[in-house]
Design a protein around this motif. Structure first.
Motif, PDB file in Angstrom:
ATOM      1  N   LEU A 280     -56.714  11.149   6.482  1.00 21.17           N
ATOM      2  CA  LEU A 280     -57.691  10.844   5.547  1.00 21.17           C
ATOM      3  C   LEU A 280     -59.002  10.895   5.966  1.00 21.17           C
TER       4      LEU A 280
ATOM      5  N   LEU B  45     -62.746  13.867   7.278  1.00 25.09           N
ATOM      6  CA  LEU B  45     -63.973  13.747   6.562  1.00 25.09           C
ATOM      7  C   LEU B  45     -64.985  13.597   7.566  1.00 25.09           C
TER       8      LEU B  45
ATOM      9  N   MET C 134     -64.140   7.195  -1.373  1.00 30.53           N
ATOM     10  CA  MET C 134     -63.212   7.574  -2.717  1.00 30.53           C
ATOM     11  C   MET C 134     -61.902   8.282  -2.172  1.00 30.53           C
ATOM     12  N   VAL C 135     -61.936   8.844  -1.199  1.00 29.52           N
ATOM     13  CA  VAL C 135     -60.413   9.291  -0.727  1.00 29.52           C
ATOM     14  C   VAL C 135     -59.512   7.863  -0.568  1.00 29.52           C
TER      15      VAL C 135
ATOM     16  N   GLY D 177     -58.381   6.741  -3.620  1.00 35.31           N
ATOM     17  CA  GLY D 177     -57.186   7.544  -4.373  1.00 35.31           C
ATOM     18  C   GLY D 177     -55.974   6.860  -3.629  1.00 35.31           C
ATOM     19  N   ALA D 178     -56.233   6.946  -2.286  1.00 41.15           N
ATOM     20  CA  ALA D 178     -54.944   6.791  -1.291  1.00 41.15           C
ATOM     21  C   ALA D 178     -54.350   5.229  -1.701  1.00 41.15           C
TER      22      ALA D 178
ATOM     23  N   ILE E 259     -57.240  12.446  -6.807  1.00 47.13           N
ATOM     24  CA  ILE E 259     -58.492  12.033  -5.990  1.00 47.13           C
ATOM     25  C   ILE E 259     -58.449  12.298  -4.407  1.00 47.13           C
ATOM     26  N   VAL E 260     -57.173  11.905  -3.733  1.00 48.31           N
ATOM     27  CA  VAL E 260     -57.243  12.396  -2.236  1.00 48.31           C
ATOM     28  C   VAL E 260     -57.360  13.897  -2.040  1.00 48.31           C
TER      29      VAL E 260
ATOM     30  N   VAL F 240     -60.998  15.353  -3.329  1.00 41.89           N
ATOM     31  CA  VAL F 240     -62.150  15.054  -2.142  1.00 41.89           C
ATOM     32  C   VAL F 240     -61.891  15.580  -0.939  1.00 41.89           C
ATOM     33  N   LEU F 241     -60.348  15.767  -0.299  1.00 46.24           N
ATOM     34  CA  LEU F 241     -60.411  16.543   0.655  1.00 46.24           C
ATOM     35  C   LEU F 241     -60.606  17.870   0.801  1.00 46.24           C
TER      36      LEU F 241
END
Lengths: 363, 282
Positions: A151, A155, A167-168, A171-172, B259-260, B263-264
């Motif tokens: 993840l 980025l 944010m990632v 979510g994770a 979200i994951v 964003v990615l």
């Protein structure tokens, strides 16, 4: 610790001191506990006690003072043990932030994972805790590396803004906890009886159980080990260089991706260790235990200064003691607000953290 | 008003209420994201608004407009308390402080007598209707567009793309950040008060961390290029679980995954429009 510490200690270590109990709970110096919050044991003891109307007629003042002092010593010890768990947990969190410059919210999940793997190793495989602890740590460390690689590395490579990484992981973390609680349920699991010796050590007036001693010793070992690693080895130098300035580190021929992976691994190991030890101490393991710790972890890394390893240790101990004292001498309800209050105070007064140097900007 | 429209509104009243409320929440998230900050306290601000509104309605005879105003004001004050120290620092501090706020408020709700403890408050009179909620959403949306087209909007866009450059050309970053956070908290509080009155009961768990993440997923899915994006994101993510029942049980997994993935792979959301194209101002 859901019941009231003072009352528990009094009820446990001063059996039969019903008169003393009622005095301590209602009158003695500053100790005020609302009646409905007292544990049933104490309430019963008080009501069945003969001294309900005439409270402690013959007890000399010295006895009260000695009780209060030993109570304070025990409280302080409990606070330091709790603080050691916070410090251990926050150590990896702050290391990860310092090196990777990312607030990784999945950190609490590594904590849960460590505890669950150690539990499975103890219960299903029947391993001893001395094998289960490193196994839990290793699982958490590997998980940390996998999540970071999947993840956060993309980025980082794309030089995405700081908040995208946050944010990632947000979510994770929702994804991982939802999957875990769907798979395992949210009931509380426990280590088998006899995982740790039931003996307790007594130092003067202070008593510590095996799990508490294990926590203090492990935290001390990890703190010293991490300090040695960071200050005395080439790997530590690389970690500090990447934390200081990633581009400069790359120009100095430091293998930045490998160093970042090492930071993830280390912080995962620390989170896993914290998970196993705190799981052992509270003996209540469930998927969301990491979320609870995260709230303390946030407070600790802010109070200690983001990315500051020494600060995290100091702030962890401070928060532990402050929480136990607040619960003991004010009200058990106050305990959960201590972390946030200290955090906001630090943000207002000294945002660089307890031990931090003043900086004009961190942008 | 045509009769069929009234029928539709009546039949799908609950869904329309939650669409409108979630739209407002998505906008409240947008306002913060638009200045390049991240607040994870939207659920907390919503909860503060909900409890303020519910208590005002239960214990005073204030007109609803004043109740709503109060419910917007209290979260804004809380936002000022944690926003003033953190907004001078990097975005991470605000994110952490807002998570902490949510948790400490939950502890207060559960333990305080006036908030009804873990059971929450019930018997709140429903003083909302679909038109009121949709009109407030429309007003908030229009407000965001108007601000977006003004000098402030351009400053916000500048600081979102490069904070340092924006500061160098003389934009007072902390002032904008604080203004956005206050507006966002007020909007979330408004949404909270509306949802408290629309559902007639509230409990502490409705404002937990997971809800803050859900609110963020609205905004992220829609993209934050224009205020319309988050609202559409909210519409999709509110309507989908209603339409696809199986999705309902996997909501946590689904929202997290969104979200994951977004964003990615879609860093600008489903609707990567810029304000300029819609608004016309250069």
């Amino acid at each position: 610790m859901t019941e009231h510490p003072i009352s528990i200690i009094l009820a446990k270590y001063l059996p039969g001191s019903v008169r003393l109990l009622s005095v301590t709970l209602s009158r003695a110096d500053g100790v005020r506990i609302p009646h409905r919050r007292r544990p049933a044991v104490v309430r019963e003891a008080r009501w069945s006690g003969s001294g309900r109307s005439r409270q402690s007629p013959g007890l000399p003042l010295a006895v009260h003072l000695r009780t209060l002092r030993s109570m304070f010593a025990q409280q302080l010890a409990n606070g330091l043990v709790l603080g050691a768990t916070y410090a251990l947990f926050a150590l990896g969190f702050t290391l990860m932030f310092g090196v990777l410059k990312v607030l990784n919210l999945t950190y609490g999940f590594y904590f849960t994972a460590g505890a669950l793997v150690a539990l499975a190793a103890c219960r299903t495989l029947g391993l001893s805790i001395w094998l289960a602890l490193p196994l839990g740590m290793l699982a958490a460390g590997v998980l940390a590396v996998i999540i970071d690689t999947a993840l956060l590395t993309p980025l980082r490579r794309a030089r995405a803004p700081e908040l995208s990484s946050l944010m990632v992981t947000l979510g994770a973390v929702l994804l991982l906890y939802s999957l875990l609680s769907m798979g395992l349920g949210t009931e509380i699991r426990r280590f088998p009886i006899g995982t740790l010796p039931g003996a307790a050590l007594t130092f003067g007036e202070v008593r510590l159980g095996a799990a508490q001693i294990l926590i203090v010793v492990t935290t001390a070992i990890m703190v010293i080990g991490l300090w040695l690693l960071l200050s005395r080895t080439r790997l530590g130098l690389a970690l500090r260089a990447v934390a200081e300035n990633e581009d400069a580190a790359r120009l100095m021929a430091i293998n930045v991706p490998r160093t970042e992976m090492l930071a993830s691994l280390l912080s995962g190991l620390l989170a896993g260790a914290a998970g196993v030890l705190i799981g052992l101490n509270q003996n209540a393991i469930q998927p969301y235990m990491g979320e609870f710790m995260m709230l303390r972890g946030f407070a600790v890394i802010i109070i200690g200064g983001l990315g500051d390893v020494r600060g995290a240790v100091a702030a962890g101990l401070l928060l532990g003691v402050a929480e136990v004292m607040a619960a003991g001498y004010i009200d058990s309800m106050v305990k959960d607000g201590v972390a946030f209050t200290l955090m906001v105070l630090v943000l207002w007064l000294k945002p660089s953290g307890l031990l931090g140097r003043a900086r004009v900007t961190r942008a | 008003m045509p009769v069929w429209l009234d029928d539709v509104l009546w039949t799908y009243q609950t869904l329309i209420h939650s669409l409108g409320i979630n739209g407002l929440l998505a906008l409240s998230m947008y306002v913060v994201l638009a200045v390049g900050q991240l607040s994870l306290g939207q659920a907390a601000f919503m909860g503060l608004g909900a409890y303020t509104g519910a208590l005002l309605s239960l214990h005073t005879g204030l007109p609803f407009a004043l109740v709503l105003a109060g419910s917007a004001l209290v979260p804004a004050l809380a936002a000022a308390l944690i926003g003033l120290p953190t907004l001078r620092l990097t975005g991470v501090y605000l994110a952490i402080a807002t998570i902490g706020l949510g948790e400490v408020l939950r502890v207060v709700y559960v333990n305080a007598e006036i908030t009804g403890g873990a059971l929450g408050l019930s018997g709140i009179r429903d003083r909302t209707d679909s038109w009121m909620i949709l009109a407030l959403l429309g007003a908030a949306l229009a407000g965001c567009f108007l601000v977006g087209r003004s000098r402030f909007g351009r400053a916000m866009e500048a600081m979102r793309s490069d904070q340092t450059a924006a500061a160098v050309i003389g934009i007072n970053l902390p002032a904008y950040h604080l203004g956005a956070l206050l507006a966002s908290a007020a909007l979330a509080g408004l949404a909270g008060a509306l949802s408290a009155h629309s559902s007639t009961f509230i409990s502490p768990n409705e404002y937990a961390f997971e809800n803050a993440v859900t609110i963020l997923s609205f905004a992220i899915l829609g993209g934050t290029g224009s205020p319309l994006g988050p609202v559409i994101g909210a519409l999709v993510l509110t309507a989908l679980p209603e339409l696809l029942r199986p999705l309902h049980d996997f909501r946590g997994v689904f929202n997290g995954l969104i979200i994951v993935l977004v964003v990615l792979f879609l860093p600008r959301g489903l609707l990567p429009w810029r304000m300029k194209r819609l608004g016309g101002a250069p």
